[in-house]
Motif scaffolding. Structure first.
Motif, PDB file in Angstrom:
ATOM      1  N   LYS A   2      50.804 -74.041  42.919  1.00 30.35           N
ATOM      2  CA  LYS A   2      50.820 -74.195  41.498  1.00 30.35           C
ATOM      3  C   LYS A   2      49.357 -75.145  41.110  1.00 30.35           C
ATOM      4  O   LYS A   2      48.977 -74.736  40.010  1.00 30.35           O
ATOM      5  N   SER A   3      49.435 -76.378  41.869  1.00 34.55           N
ATOM      6  CA  SER A   3      48.414 -77.032  41.285  1.00 34.55           C
ATOM      7  C   SER A   3      46.922 -76.540  41.689  1.00 34.55           C
ATOM      8  O   SER A   3      45.816 -76.845  40.856  1.00 34.55           O
ATOM      9  N   LYS A   4      46.904 -75.577  42.776  1.00 34.12           N
ATOM     10  CA  LYS A   4      45.598 -74.838  42.870  1.00 34.12           C
ATOM     11  C   LYS A   4      45.231 -73.905  41.657  1.00 34.12           C
ATOM     12  O   LYS A   4      44.267 -74.007  41.427  1.00 34.12           O
ATOM     13  N   THR A   5      46.341 -73.405  41.427  1.00 32.93           N
ATOM     14  CA  THR A   5      45.962 -72.463  40.164  1.00 32.93           C
ATOM     15  C   THR A   5      45.702 -73.187  38.956  1.00 32.93           C
ATOM     16  O   THR A   5      44.806 -72.838  38.394  1.00 32.93           O
ATOM     17  N   LEU A   6      46.388 -74.198  38.838  1.00 35.45           N
ATOM     18  CA  LEU A   6      45.913 -74.976  37.514  1.00 35.45           C
ATOM     19  C   LEU A   6      44.581 -75.472  37.505  1.00 35.45           C
ATOM     20  O   LEU A   6      43.843 -75.688  36.619  1.00 35.45           O
ATOM     21  N   LEU A  12      37.852 -72.910  35.027  1.00 35.50           N
ATOM     22  CA  LEU A  12      37.550 -72.018  34.076  1.00 35.50           C
ATOM     23  C   LEU A  12      37.205 -72.171  32.733  1.00 35.50           C
ATOM     24  O   LEU A  12      36.033 -71.916  32.024  1.00 35.50           O
ATOM     25  N   VAL A  13      38.001 -73.092  32.205  1.00 33.26           N
ATOM     26  CA  VAL A  13      37.885 -73.308  30.786  1.00 33.26           C
ATOM     27  C   VAL A  13      37.246 -74.688  30.402  1.00 33.26           C
ATOM     28  O   VAL A  13      36.415 -74.843  29.560  1.00 33.26           O
ATOM     29  N   LEU A  14      37.355 -75.777  31.374  1.00 36.89           N
ATOM     30  CA  LEU A  14      36.796 -76.883  31.055  1.00 36.89           C
ATOM     31  C   LEU A  14      35.381 -77.243  31.851  1.00 36.89           C
ATOM     32  O   LEU A  14      34.909 -78.075  31.504  1.00 36.89           O
ATOM     33  N   GLY A  15      35.197 -76.579  32.888  1.00 35.07           N
ATOM     34  CA  GLY A  15      34.139 -76.679  33.538  1.00 35.07           C
ATOM     35  C   GLY A  15      33.792 -78.134  34.194  1.00 35.07           C
ATOM     36  O   GLY A  15      33.018 -78.538  34.165  1.00 35.07           O
ATOM     37  N   ALA A  16      35.007 -78.699  34.596  1.00 30.69           N
ATOM     38  CA  ALA A  16      35.041 -79.905  34.960  1.00 30.69           C
ATOM     39  C   ALA A  16      35.544 -80.177  36.568  1.00 30.69           C
ATOM     40  O   ALA A  16      36.012 -81.185  36.947  1.00 30.69           O
ATOM     41  N   VAL A 214      47.954 -70.058  13.925  1.00 30.56           N
ATOM     42  CA  VAL A 214      48.245 -71.280  13.650  1.00 30.56           C
ATOM     43  C   VAL A 214      47.312 -72.229  13.577  1.00 30.56           C
ATOM     44  O   VAL A 214      46.529 -72.586  14.478  1.00 30.56           O
ATOM     45  N   PRO A 215      47.401 -73.268  12.726  1.00 32.41           N
ATOM     46  CA  PRO A 215      46.352 -74.290  12.550  1.00 32.41           C
ATOM     47  C   PRO A 215      46.603 -75.471  13.855  1.00 32.41           C
ATOM     48  O   PRO A 215      47.873 -75.617  14.318  1.00 32.41           O
ATOM     49  N   CYS A 216      45.506 -75.943  14.014  1.00 29.28           N
ATOM     50  CA  CYS A 216      45.670 -77.287  14.966  1.00 29.28           C
ATOM     51  C   CYS A 216      46.563 -77.206  16.398  1.00 29.28           C
ATOM     52  O   CYS A 216      47.295 -77.946  16.744  1.00 29.28           O
ATOM     53  N   THR A 217      45.949 -76.141  17.102  1.00 28.40           N
ATOM     54  CA  THR A 217      46.699 -75.841  18.443  1.00 28.40           C
ATOM     55  C   THR A 217      46.105 -76.385  19.425  1.00 28.40           C
ATOM     56  O   THR A 217      46.545 -75.921  20.683  1.00 28.40           O
ATOM     57  N   ARG A 218      44.931 -76.913  19.328  1.00 32.64           N
ATOM     58  CA  ARG A 218      44.254 -77.379  20.703  1.00 32.64           C
ATOM     59  C   ARG A 218      44.527 -78.955  20.936  1.00 32.64           C
ATOM     60  O   ARG A 218      44.716 -79.693  19.997  1.00 32.64           O
ATOM     61  N   ARG A 219      44.296 -79.412  22.133  1.00 29.37           N
ATOM     62  CA  ARG A 219      44.223 -80.797  22.521  1.00 29.37           C
ATOM     63  C   ARG A 219      43.101 -81.701  21.507  1.00 29.37           C
ATOM     64  O   ARG A 219      43.409 -82.616  21.110  1.00 29.37           O
ATOM     65  N   LYS A 220      41.825 -81.032  21.542  1.00 27.65           N
ATOM     66  CA  LYS A 220      40.839 -81.704  20.550  1.00 27.65           C
ATOM     67  C   LYS A 220      41.329 -81.169  19.346  1.00 27.65           C
ATOM     68  O   LYS A 220      41.065 -79.766  18.959  1.00 27.65           O
ATOM     69  N   ALA A 221      41.325 -82.177  18.308  1.00 27.91           N
ATOM     70  CA  ALA A 221      41.457 -81.678  16.678  1.00 27.91           C
ATOM     71  C   ALA A 221      40.089 -81.584  16.176  1.00 27.91           C
ATOM     72  O   ALA A 221      39.257 -82.552  16.285  1.00 27.91           O
ATOM     73  N   TRP A 260      45.593 -72.611  25.071  1.00 25.06           N
ATOM     74  CA  TRP A 260      46.843 -73.106  25.750  1.00 25.06           C
ATOM     75  C   TRP A 260      46.346 -73.854  27.246  1.00 25.06           C
ATOM     76  O   TRP A 260      47.301 -74.862  27.490  1.00 25.06           O
ATOM     77  N   THR A 261      45.206 -73.683  27.640  1.00 22.01           N
ATOM     78  CA  THR A 261      44.653 -74.567  28.909  1.00 22.01           C
ATOM     79  C   THR A 261      44.623 -75.674  28.474  1.00 22.01           C
ATOM     80  O   THR A 261      44.533 -76.588  29.485  1.00 22.01           O
ATOM     81  N   SER A 262      44.167 -76.149  27.142  1.00 21.77           N
ATOM     82  CA  SER A 262      43.939 -77.581  26.784  1.00 21.77           C
ATOM     83  C   SER A 262      44.964 -78.384  26.797  1.00 21.77           C
ATOM     84  O   SER A 262      44.875 -79.710  26.894  1.00 21.77           O
ATOM     85  N   VAL A 263      46.266 -78.022  26.854  1.00 25.41           N
ATOM     86  CA  VAL A 263      47.450 -78.822  26.944  1.00 25.41           C
ATOM     87  C   VAL A 263      48.289 -78.817  28.247  1.00 25.41           C
ATOM     88  O   VAL A 263      49.289 -79.162  28.256  1.00 25.41           O
TER      89      VAL A 263
END
Ligand SMILES: [Mg+2]
Length: 266
Positions: A2-6, A12-16, A214-221, A260-263
């Motif tokens: 699970k942790s490796k998948t996350l 993929l998304v954050l490039g971090a 829906v509005p405002c669905t990300r961790r970053k507003a 969804w990945t941001s949360v």
């Protein structure tokens, strides 16, 4: 597992991630493989678009109907639908499978410019039906306008997006494709939806991400949002608008990337 998948999704998304963890490991990434290879994925997208197509006459005829919360008194306006682009109208799964990590917008832009777009199954048939019924089709995407060195156009991604949609079988134009970064628009799509709703009665929203509805669905507003979304908030929004899913709002699966990945808890 699970942790490796996350971790992979984070890459993929954050490039971090570090160079070592940026190595793509398809064996871990069931989402990419499912979109690329399963027969279930195009069956679902066809199902979603068929459902939307069947509902077109009802929503066109009901002049009190709008898919945009808060839109009222729109009976005299021309009728429109709003579609997202990536993983709603065109597929980027081949990019997701092959690009060199970490993600950058220019990499997707370069890939889409050099690759013939593949439509999401069912999209063209839906748009053809909507257009034949006199419905205006808008595409609202968070592909960003970004300057390319040596190119005068401040938003070369606009034409490449129009070209992608054309390659997927749908002719559109600059007035009906709205990118992030154009005219001061940020990544909060509700701003663009509300703008379209000033001139059109919007009868359907179609997308693969909660941000398409829906509005405002990300961790970053992003303005006008002021608070970070959480897992709980996002689920509460799905429940709040339970009556709209499959009833003016049509969501397609995307297990590869999205707000969804941001949360996702790390
Ligand atoms: Mg999308």
């Amino acid at each position: 597992m699970k942790s490796k998948t996350l971790l992979l999704f984070g890459c993929l998304v954050l490039g971090a991630c570090s160079n070592q963890s940026q190595q793509h490991d398809p064996a871990l990434d069931a989402g990419l493989l499912w979109v690329k290879h399963s027969a279930e994925y195009p069956a679902i997208t066809k199902q979603v678009y068929a459902s939307a197509t069947q509902a077109l006459p009802r929503f066109i005829d009901d002049e009190s109907w709008s898919a945009v919360p808060g839109q009222v008194d729109a009976k005299d306006l021309p009728v429109a639908v709003i579609l997202d682009v990536d993983e709603t109208s065109v597929s980027n799964v081949d990019f997701q499978l092959t690009y060199e990590r970490p993600f950058a917008n220019w990499k997707l832009d370069e890939w889409t410019s050099g690759t013939a777009a593949t439509p999401i199954a069912g999209m063209k048939e839906f748009v053809d039906a909507a257009s034949a019924a006199g419905v205006t089709v808008f595409f609202v995407t968070n592909r960003p306008c970004e300057v390319i060195e040596g190119v005068d156009d401040p938003c070369p991604q606009k034409q490449s997006t129009i070209d992608d949609i054309a390659e997927a079988g749908v002719d559109t134009d600059a007035d009906h494709v709205m990118l992030s970064g154009e005219q001061g628009w940020n990544r909060e799509k509700s701003v663009r939806r509300n703008l379209i709703a000033k001139t059109h009665r919007v009868i359907m929203l179609i997308g693969d991400d909660l941000v398409d509805f829906v509005p405002c669905t990300r961790r970053k507003a992003y303005a006008p949002c002021t608070q970070s979304a959480t897992v709980e908030y996002r689920h509460a929004m799905v429940d709040k608008y339970a009556h709209r899913w499959g009833n003016g709002w049509y969501i397609l699966p995307n297990p590869m990337h999205g707000s969804w990945t941001s949360v996702v808890p790390h």
